[in-house]
Design an enzyme around this catalytic site. Sequence first.
Site, mmCIF file in Angstrom:
data_model
loop_
_atom_site.group_PDB
_atom_site.id
_atom_site.type_symbol
_atom_site.label_atom_id
_atom_site.label_comp_id
_atom_site.label_asym_id
_atom_site.label_seq_id
_atom_site.Cartn_x
_atom_site.Cartn_y
_atom_site.Cartn_z
ATOM 1 N N GLU A 160 28.272 3.090 -1.804
ATOM 2 C CA GLU A 160 29.117 4.294 -1.785
ATOM 3 C C GLU A 160 28.314 5.543 -1.429
ATOM 4 O OE1 GLU A 160 32.002 3.595 -1.660
ATOM 5 O OE2 GLU A 160 32.047 1.653 -2.636
ATOM 6 N N GLY A 161 27.369 5.388 -0.500
ATOM 7 C CA GLY A 161 26.490 6.478 -0.110
ATOM 8 C C GLY A 161 25.243 6.442 -0.958
#
Length: 536
Positions: free
Chosen positions: A417-418
Amino acid sequence: MMRSTAAEDLILGLTRVVDLPGLTAATGAPLGAADIEALLREAERFSTEVLAPGWQKADREGAVYANGKVTVPAQYHETMRAWIEAGWQGLPAPGEHGGQGLPHSVWTAVMELASAADMAFFLCPILTAGAIELLRAHATPDQAARWLPKLVSGEWPGTMNLTEPQAGSDLAAIRTRAEPLGDGRYALHGQKIYITWGEHETTENILHLVLARLPDAPPGSRGISLFAAPRVLPDGRRNALRCGGIERKLGIHASPTCVMLFEGAEAEMVGEPNRGLNAMFAMMNAARLAVGVQGVGQAARAVQLAEDYAAQRIQSGRPIAEHPDVARMLAEMRAVTLAGRLLALEAAAALDRHHLLGDEAAAARLALLIPVVKSWCSDRGVDVASLGIQVHGGMGFVEDSGAAQVLRDARIAPIYEGTNGIQAIDLLVRKLARDGGAAMRALLDEVQAEPRLRAAAAQLGRATETMLALQGRNPDVAQSLAAPYLEACGWTLGGWMLARAADAAPDREPLAAFYLTRLLPRAAAHCMEIEAAAVA
């Protein structure tokens, strides 16, 4: 030093630290302290009795791909049925689609308990919750009526299909294409990788949310649209999508991480053409908060295992929990876990204030907290899990104790998620700089109101001004310091949350005092790093 359970800390956090009863009272739909406690006690029971048993067995069995089919641990079929029947998936979802409409703060607490019980399984419901949030905001009324009841009940899980072999964090490089078929339908062609729970047989259908390009799309991220493709079409036909394999991973072995092949799969556009990335960010923000909570959950599991082992392991005539260095490690594990737990609740409460009351200041607060919670809490999950192995000694390095599995599982959270480095740059470039640091200054004003945090908040305030000035004159140097800046924010805000907890419940004071004296100086070290590098 007092030992409290995760559920007890969560109840304290919701009722007396972030004051969820007061927040909901302002909406006209009050949720009292007794209601919150009842919900979390039941979530604790469900997590302990239904999700947690067999978590090590599921890890050993793992997800398997063979002959085009994905098989997950056998116990997960019953676990999924129990999850659906209990109705937990719909906890924060709107009532008009079958949900209970409860605040996101409550769902955040449930996420921690369930993630601690079995992270690999619970990744599926977490992504479904994100899909529900996205479709609430961007689906047409017709789409919402067809899809949301199934997702809210848990009968259908949702997935997030972004990454491709050549397009990781740089989503502008996406090549998956969507060809119009007429009647509002599109055919998706392309490959996605790292798709969590992308294929399995625990549910009758799966709704895939997919980023792709239209034939006339402009280049770059401005040309990305969002599509929804079910595994099984409304007429009962299998859609033209399949799993091409699953990853062999360091941890979360029981969660299938899939290569998904879209070979003309029928899909519908969600939202506006070429605005898919904007829509997907609704799901990604929810997922980033959830990732931070997963870090807290793994820390909580590590604390539980380490405390139990240290109380039972006798060495030199007494339990090792009484040995000074082991006591130090256990205190650090507890303090960091509670700080992350409360910081995640603070972010969730900001989300609720924005959604329920239309509070724009809360939206600005949430924007600052999301990257901090995602990064700081997930990194601390790894740290606490590693300390848990150290407490176990040699027993921690073998798989039987479970401590090694917690570390293996926790290690993914700083990546997906990043990555945490990207989150730090997001905090600096998008969240801090967009208002010249006004929201951060307002937050630090609140932190300074706690006497024991006054010096730390002032030092972080100076580092904030340094980072803003440096971003203006030398962005590369500023962004190379973004991770230390985020760490300074996390350690400072974690101390703020523990001081508030001690104010609300004096029995948490020893843990708060340990953090403020032994751990908070780490924030000062990062601020010193920033100041030294800025003038180098």
